[in-house]
Design an enzyme around this catalytic site. Structure first.
Site, PDB file in Angstrom:
ATOM      1  N   TYR A 136       0.816  -1.213   0.000  1.00 10.24           N
ATOM      2  CA  TYR A 136       0.000   0.000   0.000  1.00 10.24           C
ATOM      3  C   TYR A 136       0.854   1.270   0.000  1.00 10.24           C
ATOM      4  O   TYR A 136       0.479   2.278  -0.574  1.00 10.24           O
ATOM      5  CB  TYR A 136      -0.888   0.044   1.265  1.00 10.24           C
ATOM      6  CG  TYR A 136      -2.213  -0.627   1.114  1.00 10.24           C
ATOM      7  CD1 TYR A 136      -2.300  -1.988   0.852  1.00 10.24           C
ATOM      8  CD2 TYR A 136      -3.393   0.091   1.253  1.00 10.24           C
ATOM      9  CE1 TYR A 136      -3.525  -2.610   0.738  1.00 10.24           C
ATOM     10  CE2 TYR A 136      -4.618  -0.524   1.136  1.00 10.24           C
ATOM     11  CZ  TYR A 136      -4.678  -1.871   0.882  1.00 10.24           C
ATOM     12  OH  TYR A 136      -5.894  -2.474   0.768  1.00 10.24           O
ATOM     13  N   LYS A 186       2.450 -15.187   2.772  1.00  8.98           N
ATOM     14  CA  LYS A 186       2.693 -15.906   1.509  1.00  8.98           C
ATOM     15  C   LYS A 186       4.199 -16.172   1.441  1.00  8.98           C
ATOM     16  O   LYS A 186       4.881 -15.821   0.480  1.00  8.98           O
ATOM     17  CB  LYS A 186       2.182 -15.054   0.335  1.00  8.98           C
ATOM     18  CG  LYS A 186       2.180 -15.740  -1.018  1.00  8.98           C
ATOM     19  CD  LYS A 186       1.115 -16.794  -1.186  1.00  8.98           C
ATOM     20  CE  LYS A 186       1.296 -17.521  -2.509  1.00  8.98           C
ATOM     21  NZ  LYS A 186       0.430 -18.706  -2.656  1.00  8.98           N
ATOM     22  N   ASP A 218      -3.641 -18.052   0.506  1.00  9.52           N
ATOM     23  CA  ASP A 218      -4.605 -18.738  -0.371  1.00  9.52           C
ATOM     24  C   ASP A 218      -5.347 -19.817   0.415  1.00  9.52           C
ATOM     25  O   ASP A 218      -6.574 -19.957   0.321  1.00  9.52           O
ATOM     26  CB  ASP A 218      -3.924 -19.305  -1.636  1.00  9.52           C
ATOM     27  CG  ASP A 218      -2.610 -20.022  -1.352  1.00  9.52           C
ATOM     28  OD1 ASP A 218      -2.127 -20.017  -0.205  1.00  9.52           O
ATOM     29  OD2 ASP A 218      -2.057 -20.625  -2.305  1.00  9.52           O
ATOM     30  N   ASP A 242      -7.049  -6.751   4.043  1.00 11.69           N
ATOM     31  CA  ASP A 242      -8.131  -6.054   3.329  1.00 11.69           C
ATOM     32  C   ASP A 242      -9.042  -7.086   2.657  1.00 11.69           C
ATOM     33  O   ASP A 242     -10.266  -7.055   2.793  1.00 11.69           O
ATOM     34  CB  ASP A 242      -7.514  -5.118   2.286  1.00 11.69           C
ATOM     35  CG  ASP A 242      -8.566  -4.391   1.465  1.00 11.69           C
ATOM     36  OD1 ASP A 242      -9.551  -3.914   2.062  1.00 11.69           O
ATOM     37  OD2 ASP A 242      -8.404  -4.297   0.235  1.00 11.69           O
ATOM     38  N   ASP A 246     -13.139  -8.504   3.897  1.00 14.89           N
ATOM     39  CA  ASP A 246     -14.368  -8.455   3.071  1.00 14.89           C
ATOM     40  C   ASP A 246     -14.959  -9.864   2.952  1.00 14.89           C
ATOM     41  O   ASP A 246     -16.172 -10.054   3.003  1.00 14.89           O
ATOM     42  CB  ASP A 246     -14.070  -7.925   1.660  1.00 14.89           C
ATOM     43  CG  ASP A 246     -14.351  -6.418   1.523  1.00 14.89           C
ATOM     44  OD1 ASP A 246     -14.133  -5.688   2.513  1.00 14.89           O
ATOM     45  OD2 ASP A 246     -14.777  -5.974   0.442  1.00 14.89           O
TER      46      ASP A 246
END
Ligand SMILES: NC(=O)c1ccc[n+]([C@@H]2O[C@H](COP(=O)([O-])OP(=O)(O)OC[C@H]3O[C@@H](n4cnc5c(N)ncnc54)[C@H](O)[C@@H]3O)[C@@H](O)[C@H]2O)c1
Ligand SMILES: CC(C)[C@H](C(=O)O)[C@@H](O)C(=O)O
Ligand SMILES: [Mg+2]
Length: 347
Positions: A136, A186, A218, A242, A246
């Site tokens: 970001y 990851k 994942d 993020d 959601d």
């Protein structure tokens, strides 16, 4: 108690208004609300999504209640002028590095989850999302390639110091809950994640009472729909947090239900629903304000230590849901103001 209220764009003002009504109804002594412009609304008025005057209000406040920013008409602007820079700028300027996003199923909502009721019913988790680093805030750019075409790039990085401070937040949160922390990264592909994982393992030595596990992002996305009840606290980076939050919102029923707290060192915090400005339903009085109302509850708890008042708001929301007060996001017909009324009646 000085609270800055930044309503923003789209449904932001609609949902914030309901949360403010709830805060006012509590009759808190010394409550002072100061409004400020952010996002596309601020860009239209002042030529910048996060004007200096708004930053000053934020700095002077004890806590910030934030609606949402985002306006597709501004998507053609240079990136530093886009509405989203308001929330990113506040997070960075105020050092709000720890984002707490709780997700639990309210009684009676099990069958409104995108998951089977018996799977959804077990969800009670907290996502601790790092908020000041990652891809970001790295350097970024778009290059024109010599042979024609373009290349977009964004630098992803975490220092061990950045990981250490969010890891402590994750471990402490787990100590206050069910003692389980899952670090999501990851590390099988990214060096950023290798530093993340090594650092989390190092910090774990200080928390022998917390059971630490690691999961690739994942797999975490998959486990979140397969067996979400197995998670207690998830600690993860800015981008993965993020996306997973959601996803978690639909596991508990709706994105209109998930609140968040963004904390710095100390008690200053910014509180906002995890959803955006929802341009598709903006201005129609259709948005569910519960996520923002629940964010106001988090504000009272985390910035002011007002546990009883926070619990009172949460109980009123839970009661409204148990009574079938559903917005369109949950398949019901209650509008924004009617949901606000219903929560107020149950306070
Ligand atoms: N923190 C923030 O301010 C924030 C967060 C996410 C997205 N955004 C911005 O919001 C804009 C729209 O983004 P998006 O469409 O990807 O995400 P969104 O969260 O705004 O909306 C996604 C979907 O969820 C629905 N939805 C969201 N909140 C709802 C609510 N309270 N009640 C009922 N339905 C709700 C919307 O109608 C839409 O169908 C973009 O400009 C984006 O950058 C801002
Ligand atoms: C609007 C955007 C910058 C923001 C983010 O990506 O952090 C939003 O999606 C969120 O979840 O708060
Ligand atoms: Mg988001």
């Amino acid at each position: 108690m000085k609270i800055a209220v930044f309503a923003g764009d789209g449904i932001g003002p609609e949902v914030t208004q309901e949360a403010v009504r709830v805060l006012k109804a509590l009759g808190l002594p010394g409550l002072e609300l100061v409004e400020g412009d952010v996002g596309g609304a601020a860009w239209r008025k002042h030529g910048h999504p996060l004007p200096e005057a708004t930053l000053e209000i934020a700095r002077a406040a004890d806590a910030i209640l934030f609606g949402a920013v985002g306006d597709f008409e501004c998507d053609g602007l240079e990136r530093h002028l886009r509405p989203e820079q308001a929330i990113l700028g506040l997070r960075k300027e105020l050092g709000l590095f720890a984002n707490l996003r709780p997700a639990r199923v309210f009684a009676g909502l099990e069958s409104h989850s995108a998951l089977r009721p018996e799977v959804a019913g077990a969800i009670d988790l907290l996502i601790v999302r790092e908020l000041n680093g990652d891809v970001y805030f790295g350097e970024k750019g778009i290059d024109d390639l010599p042979g024609g075409g373009r290349r977009g790039w964004d630098m992803m990085s975490y220092t061990d110091a950045e990981v250490r401070r969010i890891a402590h937040v994750g471990f402490k949160a787990a100590q206050g809950r069910n003692g389980k922390l899952c670090s999501v990264d990851k590390a099988n592909v990214l060096e950023t994640s290798q530093v993340w994982r090594d650092t989390v393992i190092e910090v774990a030595a200080e928390y022998p009472d917390v059971e630490l596990s690691h999961m690739y992002v994942d797999n975490a996305a998959m486990q979140l729909v397969k067996n979400p009840g197995a998670f207690d606290v998830i600690v993860t980076g800015n981008l993965f947090g993020d996306i997973l939050s959601d996803q978690a919102s639909m596991c508990v029923g709706s994105i209109g239900l998930l609140a968040s707290a963004s904390m710095a060192v100390g008690t200053k915090g910014l509180y906002e629903p995890i959803h955006g400005s929802a341009p598709d339903i903006a201005g129609k009085g259709l948005a569910n304000p519960m996520a923002t109302i629940l964010s106001a509850a988090m504000l009272l708890r985390h910035s002011f230590g007002l546990e009883a008042e926070a619990a009172r708001i949460e109980a009123a929301v839970a009661k409204a849901l148990a009574d079938g007060i559903f917005g369109g996001d949950l398949g019901g017909s209650y509008g924004t103001a009617a949901i606000g009324d219903a929560v107020l009646e149950r306070l």
